[in-house]
Motif scaffolding. Structure first.
Motif, PDB file in Angstrom:
ATOM      1  N   ILE A 285       3.143   7.251   9.471  1.00  0.00           N
ATOM      2  CA  ILE A 285       2.222   5.948   9.241  1.00  0.00           C
ATOM      3  C   ILE A 285       1.067   6.000  10.092  1.00  0.00           C
ATOM      4  O   ILE A 285       1.107   5.584  11.012  1.00  0.00           O
ATOM      5  N   ARG A 286       0.155   7.056   8.602  1.00  0.00           N
ATOM      6  CA  ARG A 286      -1.502   6.488   9.575  1.00  0.00           C
ATOM      7  C   ARG A 286      -2.171   5.190   8.849  1.00  0.00           C
ATOM      8  O   ARG A 286      -1.675   5.128   7.323  1.00  0.00           O
ATOM      9  N   ILE A 287      -2.493   4.414   9.774  1.00  0.00           N
ATOM     10  CA  ILE A 287      -3.586   3.347   9.478  1.00  0.00           C
ATOM     11  C   ILE A 287      -4.755   2.952   9.832  1.00  0.00           C
ATOM     12  O   ILE A 287      -4.895   3.266  10.512  1.00  0.00           O
TER      13      ILE A 287
ATOM     14  N   PRO B  82      -9.711  -0.179  12.264  1.00  0.00           N
ATOM     15  CA  PRO B  82     -10.538   0.293  13.969  1.00  0.00           C
ATOM     16  C   PRO B  82      -9.682  -0.980  14.916  1.00  0.00           C
ATOM     17  O   PRO B  82      -9.791  -0.295  16.366  1.00  0.00           O
ATOM     18  N   ALA B  83      -9.206  -1.871  13.557  1.00  0.00           N
ATOM     19  CA  ALA B  83      -7.778  -2.824  14.986  1.00  0.00           C
ATOM     20  C   ALA B  83      -6.886  -1.930  15.366  1.00  0.00           C
ATOM     21  O   ALA B  83      -6.155  -3.013  15.857  1.00  0.00           O
ATOM     22  N   VAL B  84      -6.493  -0.568  14.816  1.00  0.00           N
ATOM     23  CA  VAL B  84      -5.296   0.899  14.710  1.00  0.00           C
ATOM     24  C   VAL B  84      -5.578   1.106  16.181  1.00  0.00           C
ATOM     25  O   VAL B  84      -6.673   1.581  16.137  1.00  0.00           O
TER      26      VAL B  84
ATOM     27  N   MET C  10       0.893  -1.351   0.002  1.00  0.00           N
ATOM     28  CA  MET C  10       0.030   0.292  -0.115  1.00  0.00           C
ATOM     29  C   MET C  10       0.628   0.842  -0.045  1.00  0.00           C
ATOM     30  O   MET C  10      -0.206   2.310  -1.144  1.00  0.00           O
ATOM     31  N   ALA C  11       1.708   1.373   0.483  1.00  0.00           N
ATOM     32  CA  ALA C  11       2.985   2.743   0.974  1.00  0.00           C
ATOM     33  C   ALA C  11       4.385   2.224   1.020  1.00  0.00           C
ATOM     34  O   ALA C  11       4.454   1.061   1.470  1.00  0.00           O
ATOM     35  N   GLU C  12       5.594   3.020   1.070  1.00  0.00           N
ATOM     36  CA  GLU C  12       6.314   2.572   0.743  1.00  0.00           C
ATOM     37  C   GLU C  12       6.660   3.934   2.013  1.00  0.00           C
ATOM     38  O   GLU C  12       6.900   5.048   1.743  1.00  0.00           O
TER      39      GLU C  12
ATOM     40  N   ARG D  32      -4.279   4.909  14.283  1.00  0.00           N
ATOM     41  CA  ARG D  32      -4.772   6.005  13.421  1.00  0.00           C
ATOM     42  C   ARG D  32      -4.831   6.736  12.814  1.00  0.00           C
ATOM     43  O   ARG D  32      -6.030   7.159  12.194  1.00  0.00           O
ATOM     44  N   LEU D  33      -4.869   8.032  13.672  1.00  0.00           N
ATOM     45  CA  LEU D  33      -5.054   9.624  13.882  1.00  0.00           C
ATOM     46  C   LEU D  33      -4.102  10.627  12.459  1.00  0.00           C
ATOM     47  O   LEU D  33      -3.110   9.576  12.621  1.00  0.00           O
ATOM     48  N   PRO D  34      -4.702  11.138  11.792  1.00  0.00           N
ATOM     49  CA  PRO D  34      -4.131  11.834  11.035  1.00  0.00           C
ATOM     50  C   PRO D  34      -2.691  12.191  11.716  1.00  0.00           C
ATOM     51  O   PRO D  34      -1.865  12.222  10.459  1.00  0.00           O
TER      52      PRO D  34
END
Length: 262
Positions: free
Chosen positions: A33-35, A38-40, A13-15, A27-29
């Motif tokens: 490294i934002r994921i 909900p599991a994060v 998805m990204a590097e 998870r927050l902006p």
């Protein structure tokens, strides 16, 4: 330079190049490294880079941070480590380390060409190859018919063109690799750039992967006990060569590996 490769279910998805001292994962902006899953946790984990070393720390996340399948609080990252955050994976790649140190996975699972086991693998692979198609029967030459129309001379197509070599000529076989999905070598990758790659542990289970014009095939070579075959997607391959497809999961000598094309 070290980097983290973010993936989900085997899809990259990204590097992220590790060119800063601190990287937060969550998870927050406001995370580096934002994921967004909900599991994060909002701030799930932290990577700290000090000179040539990188350290991972869990930030009291709800679901925990795992490295190569083991729950950690703090961990010194090594080349090939796979960090699991929720349902996502972050593979740590240290180019400097991988260039200077031999790959333990290759030393453990890849059988050297020229060895007795590799010779057996070559014979098995050759025996499992389909026979070449029969040559077409020669066609009878028609009797030329004289006409008054002048003959038209067509220029020969340039060498290497589609018209000269056939519709399917020049179609290159896509590149392929294996990625270890389980055990101590999780995250390691092996490019399948040879005509024959022999893998496994002699006396336990050995298989060979061959590159053919129509794709990549896996064939059983030897096992420590009769009928103990490697499996692809949970099904034993038996004695016949099996063609591999993108995203197939191979289980060989207790090691789970993903087959990926492209």
């Amino acid at each position: 330079m070290a980097r983290l490769i973010l993936s989900l279910d085997g899809q990259v998805m990204a590097e992220y190049n590790m060119n800063k001292e601190r990287y937060t994962v969550g998870r927050l902006p406001d995370n580096d490294i934002r994921i967004d899953n909900p599991a994060v946790s909002g701030h799930h984990s932290l990577v700290i880079n000090i000179l040539n070393d990188s350290f991972l720390e869990d930030l009291n996340s709800t679901n925990g941070t795992y490295v190569n399948g083991k729950l950690i609080k703090k961990h010194a990252l090594q080349h090939g480590d796979v960090v699991t955050v929720g349902h996502h994976q972050l593979r740590f790649v240290d180019t400097q380390s991988s260039d200077s140190e031999p790959d333990e996975f290759e030393k453990t699972m890849v059988i050297t060409p020229g060895s007795a086991v590799a010779a057996i693998a070559a014979k098995k692979a050759a025996a499992s190859s389909p026979p070449p198609p029969p040559a077409p029967a020669p066609k009878a030459t028609p009797t030329p018919v004289s006409t008054s129309a002048p003959a038209v001379t067509r220029p020969m197509p340039p060498a290497g063109s589609t018209a000269a070599t056939g519709e399917h000529a020049g179609i290159a076989l896509p590149k392929a690799k294996l990625q270890v999905l389980s055990g101590a070598f999780a995250g390691r990758e092996l490019e399948l750039n040879k005509a024959l790659t022999t893998l496994g542990r002699p006396g336990v289970q050995v298989a060979a992967i061959t590159r053919r014009a129509d794709g990549y095939f896996i064939v059983h070579v030897d096992s420590g006990k009769p009928g103990d075959y490697p499996s692809v997607n949970g099904s034993a391959i038996g004695e016949q060569a099996r063609k591999l497809a993108d995203n197939d999961v191979i289980l060989l000598a207790g090691v789970k590996m993903g087959f990926f094309e492209g």
